[in-house]
Design a protein around this motif. Structure first.
Motif, PDB file in Angstrom:
ATOM      1  N   ALA A  44      -2.984   3.945  40.156  1.00 39.93           N
ATOM      2  CA  ALA A  44      -4.249   4.682  40.277  1.00 39.93           C
ATOM      3  C   ALA A  44      -5.167   4.025  41.308  1.00 39.93           C
ATOM      4  O   ALA A  44      -5.813   4.712  42.105  1.00 39.93           O
ATOM      5  N   LYS A  46      -4.406   2.200  43.928  1.00 45.89           N
ATOM      6  CA  LYS A  46      -3.927   2.462  45.289  1.00 45.89           C
ATOM      7  C   LYS A  46      -4.339   3.865  45.736  1.00 45.89           C
ATOM      8  O   LYS A  46      -4.743   4.067  46.877  1.00 45.89           O
ATOM      9  N   TRP A  47      -4.270   4.822  44.820  1.00 47.31           N
ATOM     10  CA  TRP A  47      -4.628   6.192  45.174  1.00 47.31           C
ATOM     11  C   TRP A  47      -6.124   6.321  45.462  1.00 47.31           C
ATOM     12  O   TRP A  47      -6.518   6.864  46.488  1.00 47.31           O
ATOM     13  N   HIS A  55      -5.341  15.311  43.781  1.00 42.86           N
ATOM     14  CA  HIS A  55      -4.301  14.655  42.991  1.00 42.86           C
ATOM     15  C   HIS A  55      -3.308  13.960  43.919  1.00 42.86           C
ATOM     16  O   HIS A  55      -3.070  14.401  45.036  1.00 42.86           O
ATOM     17  N   SER A  56      -2.725  12.888  43.416  1.00 41.50           N
ATOM     18  CA  SER A  56      -1.790  12.099  44.222  1.00 41.50           C
ATOM     19  C   SER A  56      -0.468  12.820  44.458  1.00 41.50           C
ATOM     20  O   SER A  56       0.238  12.505  45.398  1.00 41.50           O
ATOM     21  N   SER A  58       1.975  12.672  42.226  1.00 42.57           N
ATOM     22  CA  SER A  58       2.999  11.937  41.484  1.00 42.57           C
ATOM     23  C   SER A  58       3.637  12.830  40.424  1.00 42.57           C
ATOM     24  O   SER A  58       2.954  13.596  39.754  1.00 42.57           O
ATOM     25  N   GLU A  63      -2.065  13.126  35.703  1.00 38.17           N
ATOM     26  CA  GLU A  63      -3.213  12.566  36.414  1.00 38.17           C
ATOM     27  C   GLU A  63      -4.440  13.453  36.273  1.00 38.17           C
ATOM     28  O   GLU A  63      -4.353  14.671  36.378  1.00 38.17           O
ATOM     29  N   SER A 145      -9.480   7.945  39.066  1.00 42.81           N
ATOM     30  CA  SER A 145      -8.192   8.548  38.729  1.00 42.81           C
ATOM     31  C   SER A 145      -7.672   7.886  37.466  1.00 42.81           C
ATOM     32  O   SER A 145      -7.657   6.661  37.364  1.00 42.81           O
ATOM     33  N   ASN A 147      -4.210   7.964  35.134  1.00 41.05           N
ATOM     34  CA  ASN A 147      -2.817   8.385  35.128  1.00 41.05           C
ATOM     35  C   ASN A 147      -2.248   8.169  33.736  1.00 41.05           C
ATOM     36  O   ASN A 147      -2.572   7.183  33.070  1.00 41.05           O
TER      37      ASN A 147
END
Length: 173
Positions: A44, A46-47, A55-56, A58, A63, A145, A147
């Protein structure tokens, strides 16, 4: 299997607020408490450090993303703010029509359902300050974020909503 999470004693104040508020809301829907996971938190972090408010993408984790902006410098809300905002979507969710996570008038419910998804066992959340011009052109923002592992908001074959019936349970005091 996810790595063993650290004990709650290693969490900072914001992380502890996030975990406690998450588990409070989950308890009201008969969902077991989740544990903090540092691997998921690092994902999270890093994002959010990229300050791209979306949203990433993933598929490993569920998320929720959230941002708060202000023209008066970077905001620093408590960890409960994003969690409570996501939980507020409960008012739009119909337990008689499980699986409907987008309302006819644009109401969102997917953040709420991800938050209380019974099968979820671990979370990791992170925040970053995103300066003016990154998320919004005229405001600094805090980008959050969270996750979730096991991810929620899953439909069965042919859009079967039975997963929602088992994982998003009605409120109880």
């Amino acid at each position: 299997m996810t790595p063993k999470p650290p004990s709650n004693g290693t969490l900072d104040t914001w992380e502890r607020q996030v975990l406690e508020r998450t588990n409070m809301h989950r308890a009201h829907h008969s969902a077991p408490a989740v544990s903090w996971n540092s691997t998921i938190q690092a994902f999270a972090q890093k994002w959010v450090n990229g300050c791209k408010f979306k949203h990433s993408g993933s598929t490993k984790y569920g998320e929720n993303v959230w941002a708060l902006g202000t023209g008066d410098g970077p905001p620093d809300p408590p960890g409960s703010f994003a969690i409570d905002d996501w939980y507020s979507e409960v008012k739009h969710y119909s337990f008689n029509k499980p699986g409907v996570i987008d309302g006819p008038n644009g109401e969102e419910m997917g953040h709420f359902t991800a938050l209380v998804w019974v099968a979820t066992t671990h979370i990791g959340c992170a925040k970053a300050v995103c300066l003016r011009g990154t998320i919004w052109p005229d405001m600094d923002a805090e980008f959050v974020s969270c996750n979730y592992y096991v991810p929620g908001n899953l439909y069965g074959p042919n859009n079967d909503v039975s997963y929602f019936k088992k994982n998003v349970l009605p409120y109880h005091a």
